[in-house]
Structures are given as structure tokens and as C-alpha cells.
Design a protein around this motif. Sequence first.
Motif, short mmCIF file in Angstrom:
data_model
loop_
_atom_site.label_atom_id
_atom_site.label_comp_id
_atom_site.label_asym_id
_atom_site.label_seq_id
_atom_site.Cartn_x
_atom_site.Cartn_y
_atom_site.Cartn_z
N TYR A 164 50.10 -43.81 65.04
CA TYR A 164 49.96 -42.65 63.76
C TYR A 164 50.22 -44.13 62.68
CZ TYR A 164 49.60 -38.89 67.02
OH TYR A 164 48.76 -37.86 67.57
N ILE B 1 43.97 -46.38 62.54
CA ILE B 1 45.43 -44.98 63.04
C ILE B 1 44.32 -43.99 63.31
CG2 ILE B 1 47.04 -46.20 62.29
CD1 ILE B 1 45.43 -43.02 60.17
N ASP B 2 44.69 -43.01 64.24
CA ASP B 2 44.32 -41.61 64.90
C ASP B 2 44.96 -40.84 63.30
OD1 ASP B 2 43.03 -42.40 66.94
OD2 ASP B 2 45.42 -42.88 67.52
N LYS B 3 46.16 -40.89 62.66
CA LYS B 3 46.42 -40.00 61.31
C LYS B 3 47.00 -40.44 60.71
CE LYS B 3 45.90 -35.28 63.96
NZ LYS B 3 44.01 -35.06 63.40
N LYS C 179 42.57 -36.01 59.69
CA LYS C 179 43.37 -37.39 59.94
C LYS C 179 44.61 -37.33 58.78
CE LYS C 179 39.47 -39.88 62.99
NZ LYS C 179 39.98 -41.32 63.21
N TYR D 28 56.30 -32.13 61.95
CA TYR D 28 55.26 -33.39 61.73
C TYR D 28 56.26 -33.75 63.07
CZ TYR D 28 54.08 -34.03 57.14
OH TYR D 28 52.98 -34.50 55.92
N LEU E 127 54.08 -35.26 66.03
CA LEU E 127 54.34 -37.17 66.76
C LEU E 127 55.08 -38.01 67.67
CD1 LEU E 127 56.38 -38.56 63.36
CD2 LEU E 127 54.24 -38.89 63.67
N SER F 299 52.78 -40.18 69.96
CA SER F 299 52.56 -42.00 70.17
C SER F 299 52.90 -42.89 70.78
CB SER F 299 53.97 -41.88 68.20
OG SER F 299 53.74 -40.39 67.71
N ILE G 154 53.29 -46.42 66.04
CA ILE G 154 53.66 -46.07 64.49
C ILE G 154 53.56 -46.88 63.76
CG2 ILE G 154 55.90 -45.10 65.46
CD1 ILE G 154 55.31 -42.50 63.66
#
Length: 414
Positions: A198, A222-224, A275, A315, A319, A322, A325
Amino acid sequence: MKDYFTMDDFDLKGKRVLVRLDLNSPVNTETGEILDTSRFVAHLDTLKRLGESKVVIMAHQSRPGKKDFLTTKRHAEVLSRLLRRPVEYVDGLFESFVIEKIKSMKDGDMILLENTRFYSEDVVLADEPISIQRKSHIVKRLSPLFDYFINDAFAAIHRPQTTLVGFAEDLPNLAGVLMDKEITMLSKFLSDNTRPKYAILAGAKVDDSLKVAKNFLNKGIIDKIFTGGLVSNLFLLSKGVDIGKVNVEFLKKELGELDELLNICKELLSKYGDKIVLPEDLAIKKDGHRYEVEISELPVEDPIMDIGIGTVAKYKEMLKDSGAIILNGPMGVYEIEEFAIGTIEIFRAIADLDCFKVAGGGHTISVIAKLDLNRKFTHVSVGGGALINFLSGEEMPGLEALKLSKSKFSGVIK
């Protein structure tokens, strides 16, 4: 094997070493006092490893026309205090008296030369290839005096200036401790296959965040991406959300013409909408106090100052899984206590995660230090523009110079 030399590759004891640091720091222009010594501290490991060498340091402070464009005399005093050993200031760079001073040095001596940007060659030749820079007075007069050149100025690695890259073909160029750590950690984040990965892209430097976002998303790094600050405000506006005239005007004031940036946001949302995570509520400043509003309640004619509590909870939950990050930018106007909630909550939540954690950017570093979270991050980068360029996949002249030097001097042992 690394494609650049490090300090581990050579025995530097008794050698004459030219070291480029980045000591560019906030200064009280009335008194000359250096207000933040974090960049000095970042270089201490490199300098401590040179205790039995003859060490000559080059550094810059600000740039021509700025009030803090000052000599490096105070910088030498700070280094002396932090290292607990003398670091002598020499008010020149390649003049005859400087050369004689360098020739007379003994093992363990350490001097800091004058602000490199007082000398035009360090600035005007930045667009020239190294083949031209090596013909400069800076390189021609200094390089014969040294055995090695160490570049530890990661915060300036994106700049092709003579004192950063010009010695690549005349001396073995080595990455200092800080430089090597920065390159290693940031490269690991970009290349590591740990998932999910992330990015938190927030704060006020929207154009930088969009450059990074494009590289991350286009390359599937990244994924998001989780947004906050002006970054999220611009993405909301690009989606057709009316954030209120006062907030649009503030974006224009900070960012200039918005059309190009809005088009980038629209393009990213159209390709990678699933994303890019946007706030579901925000905190505004109304009558001097914090009020929370849902996105559906916009527009408002009060300034947006932070993400809302609902977004904080969202958020933090997302998260939790993760694998890696990167954190760049505060969630809102963290300098005002009422509107620091989003920033503090997200930063602390990330610090508590059991994963590979990288953070960087001036405001980000400031918050992490204030909250005493440094030890909870895998790596906190000292880079500002350098960090952005590295994460954006842009060319890094300082790194390319290190690689060039290794290709030329491989097998050389002095």
C-alpha cells in the motif's frame, strides 16, 4: 552484488577522501543559527567510519538569491559538536590555499569546504554530461588530491551538479552509509513481492504525489493508494464532487492551473478506480472549530482541514493486512491540534503494523519525529525531491554516476 561501490569495498584507513554531504538545513537568517540538525545526524555513521582517514567535506546551503544562502561555517560547528571532534571550516573550494591545506592534512583530520553553490560551476554545468563536468576547475583541481570520492548526499541524488556527479570518471565513487541504506531500502520496497503493498499519498505536494501514483499504478507496484490532504481533495474534485468554492480557490492558489492535474486524476481513476481510496468524510473549520461532514454533504463554504473520523476508521481497518507500506504526507493541517487527528491516528496505526514500513518527505519526517515513531519504521528517508524522483522511476544522476564509476574502476584497490 551491488552495481555501485560502497565503503565496505575499500580500506579507507590513511586515505585522503573527498565526501559530498547534503547539509542544506533551515537557518535563522538573523543569527545564522541552524534550526534543524536532522540532516547532519543522518550523515554521522558515514563520517564516524572515516576516523582514520584524511576527510574533506563538500556541502551546499540553499541557492543564490535566498536569504539563507550562507557560508558553511556554522555547519562545521554543528558537525564538530555532533561528532565530538574538530571539523575545521575552510572558506574556499579549490583555491591554492585550500589545496595546500588539503596536502598538509594528517590522518584523522576533517575539514569542511565552502558552500559549493558559491561557485558557478556547481550550478551552471548541471545540464552538461560528466565528460564536460570533469573538465571543470572543481574536478581538475581537487581530484588529483584524493584517493576516493564518497557521495552520501541522497537528498540531492536527483540533481546532476558537478560536486555530486563530476568526479565519477576521475576517482572511485563510493556510496556512503546513508546513501547505500536509502538506495537499498527504497529499491526493496519497489521490487519486493510482499503483498498487499500500500501507499499513503497525502499532504500538499499534489504534483509529486501524482507522479508517484502513476508509476506505482502503471507498473503494478502497489495494490492500493490511500489519499489525504490536498491530494484527496483534488481527486474528489476530479470525480465531479463539488468541494466548495473556498476549497477550489485554495487548490488554485497552492497548485496553480488545475486542468492538467485534474486530467491526470481522471485518467488514474478511470484506469485504477478500484485501487485509489478516497475519504468518505472530512473535517472542516467552521467558526474556528472542527466539524465533520460526509462527502454527500458537500459542498461547504468552509475550509477542509482533515479527513474525518469515519475515514480514519476505514483506512485503519483496510491497512491491517499490509505486507509493505510507504507513507508520504500528512492527512490534513496537522500543525493545528484540532485538525491533527487524522494524521496522528493514521501515522500511529501504520507504525504499529507488523510489516515493511517506509516513510519520507519533510512534513512526514517532522510528524514521525514529533510522535517519537522513528524506531517503529523500517526506514525513514531523508529525501524530499530525491525520494519522489526515486519512487516515480525517474533518472537519478547521482546513482548513475556511482554505477558509472564502478564500471570504470572495478578491480581497483588502493
